[in-house]
Design an enzyme around this catalytic site. Structure first.
Site, PDB file in Angstrom:
ATOM      1  N   HIS A  68     102.164 -84.058 -13.332  1.00 34.19           N
ATOM      2  CA  HIS A  68     102.753 -82.831 -13.898  1.00 34.19           C
ATOM      3  C   HIS A  68     104.265 -82.769 -13.634  1.00 34.19           C
ATOM      4  CE1 HIS A  68      98.712 -80.465 -13.347  1.00 34.19           C
ATOM      5  NE2 HIS A  68      98.785 -80.956 -14.585  1.00 34.19           N
ATOM      6  N   ASN A  95     102.365 -87.390 -27.717  1.00 32.50           N
ATOM      7  CA  ASN A  95     101.486 -87.476 -26.554  1.00 32.50           C
ATOM      8  C   ASN A  95     100.224 -88.160 -27.048  1.00 32.50           C
ATOM      9  OD1 ASN A  95      99.842 -87.166 -24.378  1.00 32.50           O
ATOM     10  ND2 ASN A  95     100.166 -84.965 -24.150  1.00 32.50           N
ATOM     11  N   ARG A 127     105.107 -89.210 -23.952  1.00 33.21           N
ATOM     12  CA  ARG A 127     104.631 -88.801 -22.640  1.00 33.21           C
ATOM     13  C   ARG A 127     103.799 -89.938 -22.059  1.00 33.21           C
ATOM     14  NH1 ARG A 127      99.454 -85.455 -20.940  1.00 33.21           N
ATOM     15  NH2 ARG A 127      99.937 -85.338 -18.733  1.00 33.21           N
ATOM     16  N   GLU A 153     106.538 -78.802 -21.665  1.00 34.47           N
ATOM     17  CA  GLU A 153     106.694 -80.228 -21.355  1.00 34.47           C
ATOM     18  C   GLU A 153     107.249 -81.002 -22.543  1.00 34.47           C
ATOM     19  OE1 GLU A 153     102.650 -79.730 -19.825  1.00 34.47           O
ATOM     20  OE2 GLU A 153     103.079 -81.391 -18.475  1.00 34.47           O
ATOM     21  N   ARG A 198      87.968 -80.440 -11.449  1.00 32.57           N
ATOM     22  CA  ARG A 198      88.219 -81.360 -10.328  1.00 32.57           C
ATOM     23  C   ARG A 198      88.201 -80.599  -9.010  1.00 32.57           C
ATOM     24  NH1 ARG A 198      93.680 -83.115 -12.805  1.00 32.57           N
ATOM     25  NH2 ARG A 198      92.949 -83.570 -14.890  1.00 32.57           N
TER      26      ARG A 198
END
Ligand code: AMP
Length: 401
Positions: free
Chosen positions: A182, A7, A93, A387, A243
């Site tokens: 996601h 990643n 990723r 993930e 956010r």
């Protein structure tokens, strides 16, 4: 064989190495502060007896190439990787694949070009991913690189869910639409939920809630995503760590017209200074829980807004799906905060959603578990996401053809 998952961000690379016969992560780590005076390298690994070890070093890591070089060297020195020929694939990723990628892809020049093309849609993420992909290809040309996109699982959404109600040309000429993020996590927990329900995924209707520092909800019909809460970027939808999630676009117009905001100031405000941190000054839900318990009104409001928004999405996705087999909580908050789960599901008994208070509160339980009461028609599940494992397995499948 083994699969290395990378990643790669703008200044750091996280990695995990999986053994493909049992999918155990035999090593994981991080190379951070690439390009700074002093970089950081962390590695955890399992030896042949299954005992865990860790190491940490500080030294300059000028480029992504030096970073990936160091990762391979550390893996070799710890004995978990003897030769790069043991790698069946390197899985990367990638946050944004635009509308083109519905599945993982084996990297070639056209895939690299397509990831580059959507940089304007993910300026903070895709350049760092590309750096990692290009270095891996150059250093290990014999090992296939596979890209797994956060957007891919959501590409089954119908236009009614992915289009914005703005003039058509913004979609056709500028690709402004909802993409969702996601996806790797939503897909992974959906598969695990199907296994827990004892049904094939393509017979499951699910609402999956990934609640971490970033947060999103997804409606899954017959195993496929039909709607998700994030949009063109990960800003839309639920209340997140920093956010805002959903907001009337007229707020942006007001800020520009009356308070002198420009695009960068809006970006900072809504992506970095809003959400939990904007509401109560803190974005760690553990701390917010403690503050609220001590009577802090701003912390209480932050939890209230978070769970109010969550409940709205559960209700909306329930209405879209018509029938729901299970609601899944995952991510740092979804897996750990009994209070958020309780308040999000409170009052939904008429929809067949009833929590078992003891199972929900139990601090002793870890791992995959059911927290709904026996009488609840809709199963409520907690499923820790993974993930990296999903990327490793999808990468292995992609190279097997
Ligand atoms: P993630 O982005 O999935 O790593 O999740 C990060 C978020 O999970 C942070 O806001 C943490 O506060 C939250 N989190 C982690 N552990 C707990 C916990 N035990 N209770 C509440 N929130 C938690």
């Amino acid at each position: 064989m083994k699969v290395l998952v990378l990643n790669s961000g703008s200044s750091s690379i996280k990695y995990q190495l999986f053994r493909d016969q049992d999918w155990v992560a035999i090593a994981s780590g991080l190379v951070a502060r690439i390009g700074e005076a002093e970089g950081e390298i962390k590695l955890n690994w399992l030896d042949d007896q299954g005992a865990s070890h860790s190491s940490q070093e500080s030294l300059p890591i000028p480029t992504h190439q030096a970073g990936i070089d160091r990762i391979i060297r550390s893996l070799r020195e710890s004995g978990v990787l003897t030769d790069v020929a043991e790698l069946a694939a390197i899985g990367h990723r990638v946050v944004h694949g635009g509308a083109r990628f519905k599945h993982p892809a084996i990297v070639d020049d056209s895939v690299v070009a397509a990831i580059r093309e959507v940089i304007p849609l993910a300026p903070l993420h895709n350049p760092g991913h590309l750096a990692g992909i290009e270095v891996a290809r150059a250093l290990f040309p014999s090992v296939p690189s596979v890209v797994v996109f956060d957007t891919a699982f959501h590409q089954t959404m119908p236009p009614t869910a992915y289009r914005y109600a703005i003039p058509e040309s913004f979609y056709s000429e500028h690709r402004i639409r909802r993409y969702g993020f996601h996806g790797t996590s939503h897909h992974y927990v959906a598969k695990r939920a199907a296994a827990m329900l004892g049904k094939p995924l393509d017979q499951c209707n699910l609402i999956t809630l990934h609640l971490g520092n970033g947060a999103s909800a997804t409606a899954i019909r017959a195993g496929q995503c039909i709607d998700t809460s994030m949009g063109l970027t990960p800003l839309e939808g639920l209340v997140m760590g920093t956010r805002s999630g959903d907001i009337d676009p007229a707020v942006l117009i007001y800020l520009c017209k009356h308070l002198g905001f420009d695009a960068d100031a809006l970006d900072r405000l809504f992506n970095r200074q809003s959400g939990l941190v904007g509401l109560c000054g803190v974005n760690d839900m553990r701390e917010i829980d403690q503050l609220a318990a001590a009577g802090d009104e701003r912390a209480e409001l932050a939890i209230g807004l978070t769970t109010h928004r969550l409940k709205k999405y559960i209700g909306a996705y329930y209405a879209e799906l018509g029938r729901v087999d299970a609601i899944v909580f995952t991510g740092g908050i979804g897996e750990n905060s009994a209070e958020i789960r309780r308040r999000a599901c409170e009052g939904l008994e008429r929809l067949g959603i009833t929590l078992d208070a003891e199972a929900n509160d139990s601090r002793a339980s870890r791992g995959e578990r059911r927290i709904s009461s026996a009488s609840g028609e809709v199963k409520v599940l907690v499923i820790p996401t993974n993930e990296e494992l999903e990327i490793a397995q999808q990468s292995r499948l992609a190279v097997m053809g």
